[in-house]
Structures are given as C-alpha cells and as structure tokens.
Motif scaffolding. Structure first.
Motif, PDB file in Angstrom:
ATOM      1  N   SER A   1      54.990  25.771  25.111  1.00  0.00           N
ATOM      2  CA  SER A   1      54.479  25.664  26.480  1.00  0.00           C
ATOM      3  C   SER A   1      53.642  26.892  26.807  1.00  0.00           C
ATOM      4  N   GLY A   2      52.528  26.667  27.438  1.00  0.00           N
ATOM      5  CA  GLY A   2      51.644  27.788  27.769  1.00  0.00           C
ATOM      6  C   GLY A   2      50.824  28.242  26.582  1.00  0.00           C
ATOM      7  N   GLY A   3      50.917  27.528  25.463  1.00  0.00           N
ATOM      8  CA  GLY A   3      50.207  27.923  24.252  1.00  0.00           C
ATOM      9  C   GLY A   3      48.762  27.456  24.205  1.00  0.00           C
ATOM     10  N   GLY A   4      48.340  26.696  25.216  1.00  0.00           N
ATOM     11  CA  GLY A   4      46.944  26.279  25.269  1.00  0.00           C
ATOM     12  C   GLY A   4      46.698  24.844  24.827  1.00  0.00           C
ATOM     13  N   LYS A   5      47.766  24.020  24.785  1.00  0.00           N
ATOM     14  CA  LYS A   5      47.597  22.630  24.335  1.00  0.00           C
ATOM     15  C   LYS A   5      46.722  21.830  25.308  1.00  0.00           C
ATOM     16  N   SER A   6      47.023  21.955  26.608  1.00  0.00           N
ATOM     17  CA  SER A   6      46.218  21.220  27.586  1.00  0.00           C
ATOM     18  C   SER A   6      44.768  21.704  27.558  1.00  0.00           C
ATOM     19  N   ILE A   7      44.623  23.018  27.406  1.00  0.00           N
ATOM     20  CA  ILE A   7      43.268  23.601  27.359  1.00  0.00           C
ATOM     21  C   ILE A   7      42.507  23.012  26.162  1.00  0.00           C
TER      22      ILE A   7
ATOM     23  N   SER B   1      41.294  38.250  30.705  1.00  0.00           N
ATOM     24  CA  SER B   1      41.631  38.981  29.489  1.00  0.00           C
ATOM     25  C   SER B   1      42.567  38.166  28.590  1.00  0.00           C
ATOM     26  N   GLN B   2      42.983  36.993  29.085  1.00  0.00           N
ATOM     27  CA  GLN B   2      43.929  36.183  28.315  1.00  0.00           C
ATOM     28  C   GLN B   2      43.187  35.324  27.290  1.00  0.00           C
ATOM     29  N   ARG B   3      43.468  35.570  26.001  1.00  0.00           N
ATOM     30  CA  ARG B   3      42.798  34.802  24.948  1.00  0.00           C
ATOM     31  C   ARG B   3      43.643  33.584  24.631  1.00  0.00           C
ATOM     32  N   VAL B   4      43.244  32.435  25.154  1.00  0.00           N
ATOM     33  CA  VAL B   4      44.067  31.228  24.999  1.00  0.00           C
ATOM     34  C   VAL B   4      43.756  30.540  23.663  1.00  0.00           C
ATOM     35  N   LEU B   5      42.497  30.227  23.405  1.00  0.00           N
ATOM     36  CA  LEU B   5      42.105  29.676  22.097  1.00  0.00           C
ATOM     37  C   LEU B   5      41.357  30.767  21.338  1.00  0.00           C
TER      38      LEU B   5
ATOM     39  N   CYS C   1      39.405  25.362  43.938  1.00  0.00           N
ATOM     40  CA  CYS C   1      40.750  25.802  44.277  1.00  0.00           C
ATOM     41  C   CYS C   1      41.608  25.958  43.010  1.00  0.00           C
ATOM     42  N   ARG C   2      42.536  26.933  43.011  1.00  0.00           N
ATOM     43  CA  ARG C   2      43.412  27.118  41.851  1.00  0.00           C
ATOM     44  C   ARG C   2      44.818  27.488  42.304  1.00  0.00           C
ATOM     45  N   GLY C   3      45.799  27.093  41.501  1.00  0.00           N
ATOM     46  CA  GLY C   3      47.135  27.647  41.686  1.00  0.00           C
ATOM     47  C   GLY C   3      48.044  26.967  42.687  1.00  0.00           C
TER      48      GLY C   3
END
Ligand SMILES: Nc1ncnc2c1ncn2[C@@H]1O[C@H](COP(=O)(O)OP(=O)(O)O)[C@@H](O)[C@H]1O
Ligand SMILES: [Mg+2]
Lengths: 250, 246
Positions: A39-45, A16-20, B207-209
């Motif tokens: 951080s956690g804002g979806g940059k790596s994604i 349910s998490q909308r990253v982009l 695997c995750r986490g």
C-alpha cells in the motif's frame, strides 16, 4: 507476440517523493495480469499512467504503438475509448442513477437509439449480476454493488483493455470472491486485456495468468502466477505470505 | 501567480471546448435552474436591503442641504453601476461559486473526475462549460433584478417613510441616470460571472486531500473570487467611464 502496452523507464515524483523510479513492463493483447505491491507503493499511480490519467516525468508509455506521454488531454480522450477502468472506490457519478452511470458513454456518443442503449445497459447489469437496479442512486448501494456497477460502466462500451484498481479492497470475503469471478468472466467472455493492481493474493491467484511485483518504484520481479506465488525470493515470499520484516528491537 | 496562469488556461480550455463539443442542453438547463432560478431570493433580498439603506443614508445627508429630491438619482446610479453588480456577484460567489468548488472538489477527491476522463469525457466539456454558460446567462438577469428591486424599495422608503415627493423623486432619478450606468452594471455582471465560474471550477478541479481539502478549496475559492471581483470592479469602473465618455 502482440504487444499491446509497453512501458519504458517511467519515473514519477510528487515533490521530493519518488513514487515511480524507472518502471518498465510489457503487456500482451489478451493477457490477464496483476501488479502486486505494498500500500502506498505507487500501484494506483502506475495504473493511471497506463491510461494517460497521469503523465510521467520521464519515460515512455506506448499503447498500440502510440506514446501517451507525448499526447495532450484531447488526443488522450480518443485513446481512452479502448479502456474501461474500475476505480478503487468505484467512483460512480453520485448525481446520476445507476442506469445513467452505466449508459454514460453510450449516451454521450449518441450513436445508438435509446432502446438499443437500454438493452446494452440491461445486458451489462445482467453480466455483473445486478439486473433491475437501474433506477437506484449510487448512495443506496453497498460497496460490493457499487463496484459491480462500476464494472458494468467500464465494460458496457466493449473496451479492449480493462483496468482494475484494487477491485477487492474493502469488501467482505464473499463479495470479494464475487468480484474476482466477474473479473475472470469478463476476461474470458469479452476477450479483453485485463490489468489489475492489488495486494490481495487470493484475488491475484484467481484473476491473473501473470504477476508483476512493484517494489520500491520498480518492477522487482515478474512471472507466471504460480511461479510468483511459490517464489523463494525473500522479498516476494514475504509479500505473498504476509510476513513483516523482523524488527531488530523486538 | 501560478494559480492565476492556471485560471487563464482553464478559461482558454473552456473557450476551446466549443469547437470540440456542443454543450449539453440538459446539463445547461440543470445548472440554470440551480444558479439562476434558485438564486433569486438571495439576490432580491440583497437588492432590497441595499436600496433601502442607501436611500435612507443619502436622504439624511442631502436633507441638510435641501436636496431631498436628488436622493432617487443617487440610489439609482449607485445601484445600477456599482452596488447592484458587486453585491449580486458577492452573493453569487457565496451561493454558487462555493457550491461549484465543493461539488467538483468532492468529485475530484472521490476519483469521479478521473472516472470521467477514463470514460473519454473532458471535465471542461462536461462540468465547466454548462456551469460557465449558466452563470453567464443568469448573472446579468439577477443583477438587473437586484437593481430593480433596490430602486423600488428605495422609492418606498423615500416616498412613504421619509416623505420625499414621488414625482420629483422619479423625475430626478430618470434625468440623472444614463443608459451608460445601466450598461456599466450589465458589463460588470458578465465579467464577474466569468470570474466566479472559472475560479470556482478551477479550485474544485485542482482540489486535493479528502474532505479537509474540499473545505480548504471552497474557502479559497470564495476568498479569491470575492477579492478579484472587488479589485476588478475598481478598474472596470475607470475603464468603462473612459470608454463611455470618449
Ligand atoms: N496527487 C498526488 N500528489 C502527491 N502525492 C501523491 C498523489 N497521489 C499519490 N501520491 C503519493 O504517491 C504514493 C503512491 O500512491 P498510490 O499509487 O496511491 O499507492 P497504492 O500502491 O496504495 O495505490 C503515496 O505515498 C501517495 O501519498
Ligand atoms: Mg491505490
């Protein structure tokens, strides 16, 4: 204008998490851009979408005219030869020596003689200022050295595009500055297209000509590095200068 | 159910890999060393312990009806077609399957799998195929080793400890053990090897986490592979008996 990478309306959800939530951006050949964001804002994604390590739920990721979102893993392998990528924790193969890590692609391709491969590994390690450590295992290296080996591994086969995931995070200020200089030098001497994601503003200043800001799953703003750093837009200004939103209860 | 589908997709991708990439000898031999050579002590111990206890238990029952000399036949058939392959497979699941999941899982959570993909290498070609082949090559040999050691140790226990006549022991054993029993065991060991490798690699690659995730994946891999082996063993026994007796 020579558009190397075009991203259009890319969305990516995890459960349910909308990253982009609809990212669109263009990157020209030979540019040095930095994507900033929390951080956690979806940059790596986002960065992983640019090289097809992740596939979007919807949208287009076009590289040299080919849409990565339509490709299967085997076709993507061919496209990824254009890329070098430095991962956040370097992601060196910990069962291989530094030498084997850096020479991984060259040895797999098997196009060159072993002596030529050795020469190129030496050259790449020279470029990241770590000559003569080829026999070491990744576990024997410091964080900064690991990142530099990761950089050597990413550039040894002469990619056209180099991606950096938070290149300075977790390093002391000297090691961070060292990495920034190397990234700059790789861009200048190898004429690559350089794309980094970071939240380190000092780093962004050194390694980019243009900054894009990822905010709430979209590109909130973009512009030449100086304009963004001096922006008066409240969201950008707060991010660049590290000011948290005032809490009402305080 | 989704996982079962994914496991079959991984198996298909492993098969497809041979068309794209000749497997690396170096990686294969490295895995063969770990999976084949170094699993011997575990598998031999298991075989010996099983052969001995099976012999003693069978003798104690058969002795009541004066069929002492048939003990060898029961041990030999039981070891070759059922206990040998199943117990060897369970030991390999614990030793090798768990290690595969832990290693690939750690690579996954430290982005080494992504690094591999970014370096234009398919994880199935570079990681799964060498492990799959090495396990397929090792498992039948290890199973045979385990069975032979089991039968030898049962002979030792039967003849020297329980006083069964050696000649009758061996004659009955060879008379009642068919080549089919041995073949059944070998076929089973191939199937079990494929299960261990594919389940172990699949759990690792998905695997995750962090460290906790690797631990969880390893446990899941061992449980899933063990249960699959036990269930599939039952159906293989029925299926192979049908084929051989047709
Ligand atoms: N494989 C995944 N499955 C589920 N959620 C993920 C996955 N990868 C990342 N996320 C979530 O996506 C969000 C963005 O992650 P990321 O791109 O790593 O942020 P950052 O900007 O710090 O690099 C995070 O909240 C993270 O929890
Ligand atoms: Mg990140």
């Amino acid at each position: 204008m020579d558009n190397m990478i075009q991203v259009r309306d890319v969305t990516k959800n995890f459960g349910s998490q909308r990253v982009l939530r609809g990212v669109s951006l263009d990157i020209e050949r030979g540019e040095a851009v930095v994507i900033i964001g929390r951080s956690g804002g979806g940059k790596s994604i986002l960065l992983k979408h640019l090289i097809g390590l992740l596939q979007p739920d919807s949208g287009i990721v076009r590289v040299d005219g080919e849409d990565l979102a339509q490709m299967d893993e085997r076709s993507l392998l061919r496209v990824r030869r254009k890329y070098g990528m430095l991962f956040q924790m370097a992601a060196l193969f910990d069962s291989l020596t530094v030498d084997e890590n850096v020479g991984f692609v060259l040895r797999r391709q098997g196009l060159e003689s072993e002596s030529e491969i050795r020469r190129r590994i030496g050259e790449a390690l020279e470029m990241v200022e770590l000559p003569g450590i080829g026999h070491k295992m990744p576990s024997e290296l410091s964080g900064g050295m690991r990142k530099r080996v990761g950089l050597a591994r990413a550039i040894v086969y002469r990619p056209e595009i180099v991606l950096y995931d938070e290149p300075t995070t977790g390093l002391d200020p000297i090691a961070a500055d060292n990495i920034d200089r190397l990234i700059r030098r790789v861009w200048e001497t190898l004429h690559v297209t350089s794309i980094a994601v970071t939240h380190d503003m000092k780093s962004a200043r050194t390694i980019s000509n243009r900054i894009l800001m990822l905010h709430e799953g979209r590109i909130y703003s973009e512009g030449p590095t100086r304009d963004i750093l001096e922006s008066t837009d409240p969201v950008i200004h707060r991010f660049v200068n590290g000011i948290s939103t005032p809490q009402k209860s305080e | 159910m989704v996982q079962l589908g994914e496991v079959f997709l991984l198996l298909a991708e492993t098969a497809r890999s041979f068309r794209h990439q000749t497997p690396s000898w170096k990686d294969f031999l490295h895995q063969l060393q770990f999976i084949g050579v170094k699993s011997q002590s575990v598998v031999i111990t298991t075989g010996a312990a099983t052969g001995m206890v099976l012999c003693a238990q069978t003798f104690l029952q058969f002795h009541k009806v004066k069929m002492d000399t048939a003990t060898g036949a029961v041990v030999s058939i039981g070891m070759s077609s059922e206990l040998g392959p199943v117990l060897a497979a369970l030991m390999l699941t614990a030793r090798v399957g768990a290690a595969m999941t832990a290693e690939l899982g750690t690579m996954k959570v430290t982005e080494q799998i992504d690094a591999l993909r970014a370096l234009a290498a398919h994880p199935v070609d570079t990681l799964v195929v060498p492990r799959f082949l090495a396990l397929l090559a090792s498992a039948p040999l290890l199973t045979a080793e385990s069975v032979v050691v089991g039968i030898l140790s049962s002979w030792l226990v039967g003849v020297h400890l329980l006083g069964i006549d050696s000649a009758y022991y061996l004659v009955n054993m060879t008379r009642y053990t068919d080549p089919q029993d041995v073949l059944t065991g070998l076929i089973k060991s191939f199937v079990f090897a494929a299960i261990i490798a594919v389940v172990g690699c699949h759990k690792g690659l998905t695997c995750r986490g962090g460290a906790e995730g690797v631990g969880r994946a390893t446990t899941e891999a061992v449980v899933a592979a063990s249960i699959s082996i036990l269930i599939i063993n039952f159906f293989l026994t029925l299926f192979l008996a049908r084929i051989f007796n047709a």
